[in-house]
Design an enzyme around this catalytic site. Sequence first.
Site: not given
Ligand SMILES: [Zn+2]
Length: 273
Positions: A135, A60, A8, A104, A116, A10
């Site tokens: 996630e 992402h 990802d 993240h 998030h 972030e």
């Molecule tokens: Zn992401």
Amino acid sequence: MKILIATDMEGITGVTTWDQVTPGHAEYARFRKQMTEDVNAAIRGACQAGADEVIVADGHWNGSNILIEDLDSRAGLNTGSPSPFSMMQGIDEGVDGVIFIGYHARNGSPYAILDHTWSSRTVANVWLNDVLTGEYGLNAAVAGHFGVPVIMVTGDQTACAQVAELLGDVEIAVVKQASGRYAAECLSPEVTRETICGSAQRAVERLAAGDIPEPFILDMPITVTVEFFTSDMADRASLIPFTKRAGTRVSLTNQEMASAYRGFRAMVTLAVG
Ligand SMILES: [Zn+2]
């Protein structure tokens, strides 16, 4: 030994703002390069420890962030969207271990860069059977569905702590100390490359030695509950047959995690309208 590197953006080295992870923004070009470098460091470490096959999943946004021309040629790349397993594309019974790069924290976490859960405009919370997760939990459960453990994570200190809380003593590479959602003390890329490479090497060595936490396997049936930010989002997600609704929460029960993951993605995709 085959390793899947699920990525990802972030939690990549130096990232602290949405602009840096948003295609089309000037800052984005710098950080997709950095994302590729963080991933390369993990590939290097995994191969040093004896991995003979490495697949990277670009997880992402639309799944086309990693610069293939700069990616370590020992790894294959799953890119593009939507793919059947999204952030975990490439997972199957043949994979021995999963490395999370650039992760993240779940939505609502303090001291967490760009916290998030799947969609920052849509999803307030997610529970897997009654466990509040992000996630990282959804993706770890998909790996668990195939009997594969998560062996390592990189990100800020909060993302890494949440993964360790859920999965146990996996290898951790903290690349920044978040002091807020958009502020962190970041380590230099030169430093994080070394840290990530070393962690990946240790993770794969521990995997080979049988010294890694068990795969994350949920009790079945599996209920995924999504709390949406607004009721119209829940209205749309509830159009999926057999969902249950309570306020802005919609849940769906499946017999196994691969279907639960698809059900989750369908709810979120539909909710946006
Ligand atoms: Zn992401």
